[in-house]
Design an enzyme around this catalytic site. Structure first.
Site, PDB file in Angstrom:
ATOM      1  N   PRO A  16       0.841  -1.202   0.000  1.00 41.26           N
ATOM      2  CA  PRO A  16       0.000   0.000   0.000  1.00 41.26           C
ATOM      3  C   PRO A  16       0.874   1.250   0.000  1.00 41.26           C
ATOM      4  CG  PRO A  16       0.011  -1.031   2.167  1.00 41.26           C
ATOM      5  CD  PRO A  16       0.737  -1.960   1.252  1.00 41.26           C
ATOM      6  N   GLN A  70      -6.437  -0.676   3.871  1.00 44.44           N
ATOM      7  CA  GLN A  70      -5.524  -0.348   4.965  1.00 44.44           C
ATOM      8  C   GLN A  70      -6.052   0.866   5.724  1.00 44.44           C
ATOM      9  OE1 GLN A  70      -1.532   1.664   4.759  1.00 44.44           O
ATOM     10  NE2 GLN A  70      -0.803  -0.413   5.214  1.00 44.44           N
ATOM     11  N   CYS A 100       4.027   3.359   8.286  1.00 49.09           N
ATOM     12  CA  CYS A 100       4.280   4.590   7.540  1.00 49.09           C
ATOM     13  C   CYS A 100       5.206   5.507   8.335  1.00 49.09           C
ATOM     14  CB  CYS A 100       2.974   5.307   7.237  1.00 49.09           C
ATOM     15  SG  CYS A 100       3.213   6.851   6.337  1.00 49.09           S
ATOM     16  N   LYS A 139       0.906  -4.121   9.091  1.00 47.20           N
ATOM     17  CA  LYS A 139       2.173  -3.765   8.449  1.00 47.20           C
ATOM     18  C   LYS A 139       2.981  -2.903   9.409  1.00 47.20           C
ATOM     19  CE  LYS A 139       4.210  -2.453   4.035  1.00 47.20           C
ATOM     20  NZ  LYS A 139       5.223  -1.449   4.410  1.00 47.20           N
ATOM     21  N   ASN A 200       9.272  -6.948   3.096  1.00 49.74           N
ATOM     22  CA  ASN A 200       9.163  -5.744   2.288  1.00 49.74           C
ATOM     23  C   ASN A 200      10.438  -4.923   2.446  1.00 49.74           C
ATOM     24  OD1 ASN A 200       7.406  -2.630   2.685  1.00 49.74           O
ATOM     25  ND2 ASN A 200       7.925  -3.578   0.763  1.00 49.74           N
ATOM     26  N   GLY A 224       6.827  -2.261  -3.422  1.00 50.70           N
ATOM     27  CA  GLY A 224       6.220  -0.943  -3.473  1.00 50.70           C
ATOM     28  C   GLY A 224       6.802  -0.089  -4.574  1.00 50.70           C
ATOM     29  N   ARG A 225       7.856   0.662  -4.266  1.00 51.52           N
ATOM     30  CA  ARG A 225       8.391   1.653  -5.203  1.00 51.52           C
ATOM     31  C   ARG A 225       8.838   1.040  -6.529  1.00 51.52           C
ATOM     32  NH1 ARG A 225      12.911   4.009  -1.591  1.00 51.52           N
ATOM     33  NH2 ARG A 225      12.736   1.899  -0.721  1.00 51.52           N
TER      34      ARG A 225
END
EC number: 1.3.1.-
Length: 335
Positions: A16, A70, A100, A139, A200, A224-225
């Site tokens: 996410p 999420q 985050c 996460k 991750n 992700g990226r």
């Protein structure tokens, strides 16, 4: 692997990402091999639920099952209410964001800031798990700082609270995205818990993914990226994990079809005005690593109309994927 009752057919997930993993991008990544794709982070504040931005975030039309939403926040009661609300609006898995590192999230003591308060983590997880009848995942990062790597304790708290799967980014909160993701903490967490663990961080291609799985014992990886501008990475990684062989690069015609289809989906989802603006960053990611891509990107950033954006993007992707058989434009030239 299973997350609650859901059998997950694949070992490569989309991470996410705020401002990135909207419905058009999730659907594209699932179509190109992602076994699971969570929504961008949805705040738990009930006062914001009926904003246009929030309504778009919970729009799952056409999205394959299981649909993952999420949520983020720091109040157990409010988080539990947010989980129920999103399940009522189509979520089949609730994911809790405690990973985050963004300042605007951490200032509200949400995201990875929560890792510094283990009793609060336990209360939030228990409240959300007890509030819904769907699986709940979490996460996290490896800890608030290098001096306080507490991922193993958090993982045990999560398992005890009834969390169905855990995703772990191999950096501390204060690292943000600096330095290298650490495999040793992932391996320690894997030894400490029995629920599925998704690794991750720093997975840029098939070899990275297989190495992480082998070294850490994780059940799956989360990208992700590296998926920005390269959503076909999921099928490449899954194929390599399954077979040990490398898929050939996608054909130029496929790249063009996927990119233009993505832009059209963004225009339809957001409307032509906002859709053009949202599409700009994706266009930049698609073109950034391709020969002559930067010159095309600069032209495309100035386009205001959806039809013109599609037309020029088609011209750009045809040129750069053909090995520059068509010359790149001079920066500043008009279309």
């Amino acid at each position: 692997m299973y997350i609650g009752p859901h059998k997950i057919d694949g070992r490569v997930f989309l991470a996410p990402m705020a401002g990135v993993t909207d419905r058009p991008f999730r659907i594209l990544c699932r179509r190109l091999g992602a076994a699971l794709a969570a929504s961008e982070m949805v705040g738990s504040n009930p006062a914001l639920r009926e904003t246009r931005k929030s309504r778009l975030k919970r729009d799952h039309r056409g999205e394959p099952s299981p649909r993952v939403v999420q949520i983020a926040g720091a109040d157990p009661r409010v988080m539990a209410e947010a989980a129920r609300f999103n399940v009522d609006h189509g979520a089949e898995i609730i994911d809790i964001n405690m990973g985050c590192p963004a300042k605007k999230v951490n200032r509200r003591l949400a995201g990875s800031a929560l890792l510094a308060d283990e009793p609060l983590v336990a209360r939030i997880l228990s409240a959300v798990v007890g509030a819904v009848d769907v699986p709940v995942t979490l996460k996290i990062r490896t800890g608030p700082s290098a001096e306080q790597r507490n991922a193993v304790r958090i993982a045990r708290i999560a398992e005890d609270a009834g969390i169905d799967a855990l995703a772990l980014h191999g950096r501390t909160r204060d690292q943000h995205y600096r330095g290298e993701a650490e495999h040793q903490t992932l391996a320690a967490v894997r030894r400490a818990i029995n629920i599925p663990l998704i690794g991750n961080g720093d997975i840029t291609g098939p070899a990275d993914a297989r190495r992480l799985l082998e070294v850490t014992g994780c059940d799956a990886v989360m990208i992700g990226r590296a998926a920005q501008g390269r959503p076909w990475i999921f099928r490449e990684v899954q194929h390599f994990i399954e077979t040990g062989s490398v898929l050939p690069p996608p054909a130029p015609g496929d790249v063009q079809r996927w990119m233009l289809g993505h832009l059209q989906a963004l225009h339809a989802f957001y409307g032509p005005g906002q859709g053009v603006r949202v599409a700009r960053k994706h266009i930049g990611w698609y073109l950034q690593a391709l020969p002559g891509g930067d010159a095309w990107r600069r032209r495309l950033m100035r386009v205001e109309r959806a039809d013109e954006q599609l037309s020029l993007a088609a011209e750009a992707i045809t040129a750069v994927t053909a090995g520059m058989n068509t010359a790149a434009p001079v920066a500043g030239s008009a279309h």
